[in-house]
Scaffold this motif. Structure first.
Motif, PDB file in Angstrom:
ATOM      1  N   ALA A  67      60.520  73.227  84.139  1.00 28.63           N
ATOM      2  CA  ALA A  67      59.855  74.327  83.356  1.00 28.63           C
ATOM      3  C   ALA A  67      60.263  74.135  82.311  1.00 28.63           C
ATOM      4  N   ILE A  68      59.008  75.502  81.739  1.00 28.90           N
ATOM      5  CA  ILE A  68      58.621  76.054  80.349  1.00 28.90           C
ATOM      6  C   ILE A  68      59.795  77.366  80.032  1.00 28.90           C
ATOM      7  N   SER A  69      60.136  77.261  78.895  1.00 25.19           N
ATOM      8  CA  SER A  69      61.506  77.803  78.546  1.00 25.19           C
ATOM      9  C   SER A  69      60.647  79.746  78.046  1.00 25.19           C
ATOM     10  N   SER A  70      61.200  80.274  78.677  1.00 22.60           N
ATOM     11  CA  SER A  70      60.836  81.723  78.658  1.00 22.60           C
ATOM     12  C   SER A  70      60.617  82.344  77.162  1.00 22.60           C
ATOM     13  N   LYS A  71      61.022  81.298  76.566  1.00 19.41           N
ATOM     14  CA  LYS A  71      61.573  81.466  74.477  1.00 19.41           C
ATOM     15  C   LYS A  71      60.103  80.155  74.097  1.00 19.41           C
ATOM     16  N   ALA A  72      59.632  79.944  74.737  1.00 15.47           N
ATOM     17  CA  ALA A  72      59.060  78.888  73.723  1.00 15.47           C
ATOM     18  C   ALA A  72      57.732  79.534  73.192  1.00 15.47           C
ATOM     19  N   LYS A  73      57.382  79.449  71.868  1.00 18.25           N
ATOM     20  CA  LYS A  73      56.492  79.888  71.391  1.00 18.25           C
ATOM     21  C   LYS A  73      54.851  79.497  71.584  1.00 18.25           C
ATOM     22  N   ASN A  74      54.472  78.643  71.834  1.00 21.63           N
ATOM     23  CA  ASN A  74      53.278  78.028  72.579  1.00 21.63           C
ATOM     24  C   ASN A  74      53.295  77.197  73.648  1.00 21.63           C
ATOM     25  N   PRO A  75      53.592  78.441  74.998  1.00 24.07           N
ATOM     26  CA  PRO A  75      53.756  77.815  76.096  1.00 24.07           C
ATOM     27  C   PRO A  75      52.151  77.169  76.209  1.00 24.07           C
ATOM     28  N   GLU A  76      50.484  77.374  75.968  1.00 26.30           N
ATOM     29  CA  GLU A  76      49.392  76.933  75.901  1.00 26.30           C
ATOM     30  C   GLU A  76      49.534  75.917  75.107  1.00 26.30           C
ATOM     31  N   ALA A  77      50.071  75.338  73.932  1.00 20.96           N
ATOM     32  CA  ALA A  77      49.942  73.624  74.016  1.00 20.96           C
ATOM     33  C   ALA A  77      51.147  73.141  74.804  1.00 20.96           C
ATOM     34  N   ILE A  78      51.742  73.689  75.082  1.00 21.47           N
ATOM     35  CA  ILE A  78      52.628  72.880  76.454  1.00 21.47           C
ATOM     36  C   ILE A  78      52.692  72.840  77.208  1.00 21.47           C
ATOM     37  N   LEU A  79      51.156  73.455  77.916  1.00 21.89           N
ATOM     38  CA  LEU A  79      50.665  73.317  79.016  1.00 21.89           C
ATOM     39  C   LEU A  79      49.277  72.153  78.912  1.00 21.89           C
ATOM     40  N   LYS A  80      48.724  72.422  77.486  1.00 18.77           N
ATOM     41  CA  LYS A  80      47.683  70.962  77.679  1.00 18.77           C
ATOM     42  C   LYS A  80      48.433  69.703  77.151  1.00 18.77           C
ATOM     43  N   PHE A  81      49.292  69.503  76.713  1.00 15.61           N
ATOM     44  CA  PHE A  81      50.088  68.839  76.544  1.00 15.61           C
ATOM     45  C   PHE A  81      51.068  68.179  78.035  1.00 15.61           C
ATOM     46  N   LEU A  82      51.586  69.198  78.953  1.00 13.81           N
ATOM     47  CA  LEU A  82      51.290  68.019  79.672  1.00 13.81           C
ATOM     48  C   LEU A  82      50.332  67.698  80.836  1.00 13.81           C
ATOM     49  N   ASP A  83      48.883  69.281  80.346  1.00 14.53           N
ATOM     50  CA  ASP A  83      47.606  68.134  80.598  1.00 14.53           C
ATOM     51  C   ASP A  83      47.599  66.956  80.079  1.00 14.53           C
ATOM     52  N   TYR A  84      47.349  66.762  79.110  1.00 11.72           N
ATOM     53  CA  TYR A  84      46.579  65.303  79.203  1.00 11.72           C
ATOM     54  C   TYR A  84      47.973  64.250  80.225  1.00 11.72           C
ATOM     55  N   MET A  85      49.114  64.583  79.505  1.00 14.19           N
ATOM     56  CA  MET A  85      50.235  63.122  80.016  1.00 14.19           C
ATOM     57  C   MET A  85      49.919  63.034  81.736  1.00 14.19           C
TER      58      MET A  85
ATOM     59  N   GLY B 228      58.652  88.937  82.744  1.00 18.61           N
ATOM     60  CA  GLY B 228      58.002  89.798  82.294  1.00 18.61           C
ATOM     61  C   GLY B 228      57.304  89.918  81.626  1.00 18.61           C
ATOM     62  N   ALA B 229      58.339  90.056  80.390  1.00 15.91           N
ATOM     63  CA  ALA B 229      58.226  90.229  78.889  1.00 15.91           C
ATOM     64  C   ALA B 229      56.986  88.935  78.187  1.00 15.91           C
ATOM     65  N   SER B 230      56.586  89.633  77.373  1.00 14.50           N
ATOM     66  CA  SER B 230      54.894  88.733  76.989  1.00 14.50           C
ATOM     67  C   SER B 230      56.320  87.827  75.726  1.00 14.50           C
ATOM     68  N   ALA B 231      55.366  86.501  76.424  1.00 15.20           N
ATOM     69  CA  ALA B 231      55.558  85.605  75.080  1.00 15.20           C
ATOM     70  C   ALA B 231      54.945  85.065  73.878  1.00 15.20           C
ATOM     71  N   PRO B 232      55.355  84.801  73.249  1.00 14.33           N
ATOM     72  CA  PRO B 232      55.023  85.190  71.525  1.00 14.33           C
ATOM     73  C   PRO B 232      53.815  84.383  71.327  1.00 14.33           C
TER      74      PRO B 232
END
Length: 534
Positions: A361-379, A43-47
């Motif tokens: 799975a994306i780590s709850s400590k990931a610093k840039n989840p937006e970029a991670i999802l966009k990377f996977l979206d490109y793939m 429930g905590a906000s990611a960076p």
């Protein structure tokens, strides 16, 4: 008796076939600054995502899956350029991955992306390791969401939330096959229902289909286990009990908000009655319940049985290619029984082996989840999928008809060309590539692969639900009893008039207890409220 077990090699047919022709494809947006602030599983906000347009560093851990990672791989460098990321990839050997990942999970220090076995994530979610991505897929990964079937997303929810991205698997694996040349020799048509099937089996057994003047054939046999051979018969009654004799039996179906265990269902009893009729007619190989798999394969290759059900590869690969059946029996031809055998209620189908092969799975400590999802979206785009599977067009492959250049084939053989091909799935493209193959062996294989995929598939309602302690405790005894009584009912050693007694004993041996535990776990993980029909 000890049930025969299968050892199944994971076969990636796509990797052996042609590359997808280049076409106009969706372009992924370059990962950039965003205002999103996704929440972690706790429930905590990611960076917040950084505002720089410089490549975003993303760490990934995965089993090697028979691949080799090379830092100088031009393919992965192109992927990094297209997705504006810098990848830090750790690959552990398949047989050592889980133990090493457990250590990382225990420390709470995991990479940004974890590639896990189908439902392994369930062991870690409650530790707060993964991010709930439910609300962010539409915004940051629209291609990824669109290109995976809705049921895949639904299957991989955990307590109503989406912590993982599923990797699709072809759920249809097995095919009922029949000696087409025997049908021709006896002037019979392909059976479409159970009545026609019975007639064909009798003809195969008693009408000398191989024309050798000997009574040495049986209509129904096996190549691995009787559970598989019986599968389309159970399917004709609308059920799929799975592997009878497995150590943790629970295969069940959901109807009217209640879960019914198949092994004590009315449909199961009706299927057994039909199977007993076939046994009494002496159209089954009498060694059906005792023969070993290698001996069964030899019997089939020698032309002694006219029908069996098994993995799609058994007929075209093991019997025809490996055991040289056509040299032993010139003119032998196996065909899939398609679209299947229909039962008295108009139903037909086969067991689903599950359509989730892995998850991300994306780590709850990931610093840039937006970029991670966009990377996977490109793939997941046509362009990204083609690149991560086949490399650089014009360098590693050319067209669908001639998929690999010498350089591409060398890279593939050295196992470094496609290390990221098992991250994001596109079953539609995999099927398209496979179907485009001009290789005669693959064309023949495709007849069986495509049949397996097109049957109606019955999926166990508990697919993806982890084992319960009650299931572990009572499962072996219940399984042993199920198998014992199935064989006795079919062979007549026990009359079906004892069905109610069988059901009562099944419950007392732990069947009811383990089912109650599974229903409880189902409701917990699916955020559901279903009952048990028992």
């Amino acid at each position: 008796m000890k049930h025969q077990k299968r050892i199944i090699a994971s076969i990636c047919t796509v990797s052996m076939t042609a590359a997808l022709a280049a076409c106009a494809s969706d372009k992924a947006e370059t990962p950039a600054a965003g205002s999103a602030n996704p929440q972690t599983s706790s429930g905590a906000s990611a960076p917040a995502a950084p505002t720089s347009t410089a490549p975003v560093a993303i760490s990934l851990i995965q089993p090697d899956l028979g691949r080799v990672w090379r830092d100088d791989n031009a393919v992965t460098k192109e992927i990094e350029k297209k997705a504006n990321v810098k990848l830090n990839v750790t690959m552990f050997p398949n047989n050592d991955f889980n133990s090493k990942y457990n250590v990382l999970a225990a420390s709470g220090d995991i990479p940004d992306i974890s590639r896990l076995g189908s439902f392994d994530y369930q062991k870690y979610v409650d530790q707060g390791l993964y991010m709930d991505i439910s609300k962010y897929l539409d915004q940051y990964a629209p291609n990824l969401k669109k290109n995976l079937k809705p049921e895949l997303w639904e299957l991989t929810k955990y307590k109503g939330k989406q912590f993982v991205i599923p990797y699709e698997n072809a759920a249809g694996k097995e095919v009922p096959v029949i000696r087409k040349d025997w049908l021709t020799a006896l002037n019979l048509k392909m059976p479409t229902n159970l009545d026609e099937f019975e007639s064909v089996l009798k003809a195969f057994t008693f009408n000398d289909p191989d024309k050798n003047g000997k009574a040495d054939t049986y209509g129904l046999g096996v190549t691995n286990s009787y559970s598989e051979t019986f599968m389309p018969i159970f399917g004709a009654f609308g059920i799929a009990p799975g592997t009878v004799g497995g150590s943790t039996p629970v295969n069940s179906y959901l109807k009217d908000n209640k879960i019914y265990p198949i092994a004590v269902s009315a449909e199961y009893k009706a299927a057994i009655e039909y199977l007993k009729k076939l046994w009494d007619a002496k159209v089954m190989d009498p060694e059906l319940f005792t023969i070993k798999a290698d001996q069964a394969l030899q019997k089939a290759a020698q032309g002694k049985i006219g029908y069996f059900t098994a993995w799609w590869s058994i007929a075209p690969q093991q019997l025809v290619q490996q055991l040289k059946m056509k040299e032993i029996v010139p003119g032998a031809q196996w065909d899939p029984i398609f679209p299947g055998l229909t039962g008295p209620g108009g139903k037909s189908g086969m067991l689903s082996y599950g359509n989730v092969a892995a998850t991300l799975a994306i780590s709850s400590k990931a610093k840039n989840p937006e970029a991670i999802l966009k990377f996977l979206d490109y793939m997941s785009t046509d362009e990204g999928w083609e690149l991560n599977h086949y490399g650089l067009k014009g360098v590693h492959y050319t067209t669908i008809e001639e998929p690999r250049t010498p350089e591409g084939q060398k890279a593939y053989d050295e196992k470094w060309l496609d290390p990221l091909s098992q991250i994001v799935s596109r079953q539609d493209l995999s099927d398209k590539v496979s179907a485009a193959s001009k290789d005669p062996i693959q064309v023949e294989n495709n007849r069986f692969i495509q049949a397996a995929a097109k049957y109606t598939l019955y999926q166990d309602v508990f697919y993806g639900i982890p084992l319960t302690e009650e299931q572990k405790s009572f499962g072996p005894d219940v399984a042993k009893y199920e198998e014992e009584m199935l064989i006795k009912f079919i062979t007549g050693k026990e009359p079906l008039s004892k069905w109610d007694e069988y059901v009562d004993t099944w419950k007392k041996k732990g069947g009811k207890t383990l089912m109650e535990s599974k229903v409880k776990k189902y409701n917990e993980l699916k955020a559901a409220n279903v009952g048990l029909a028992l």
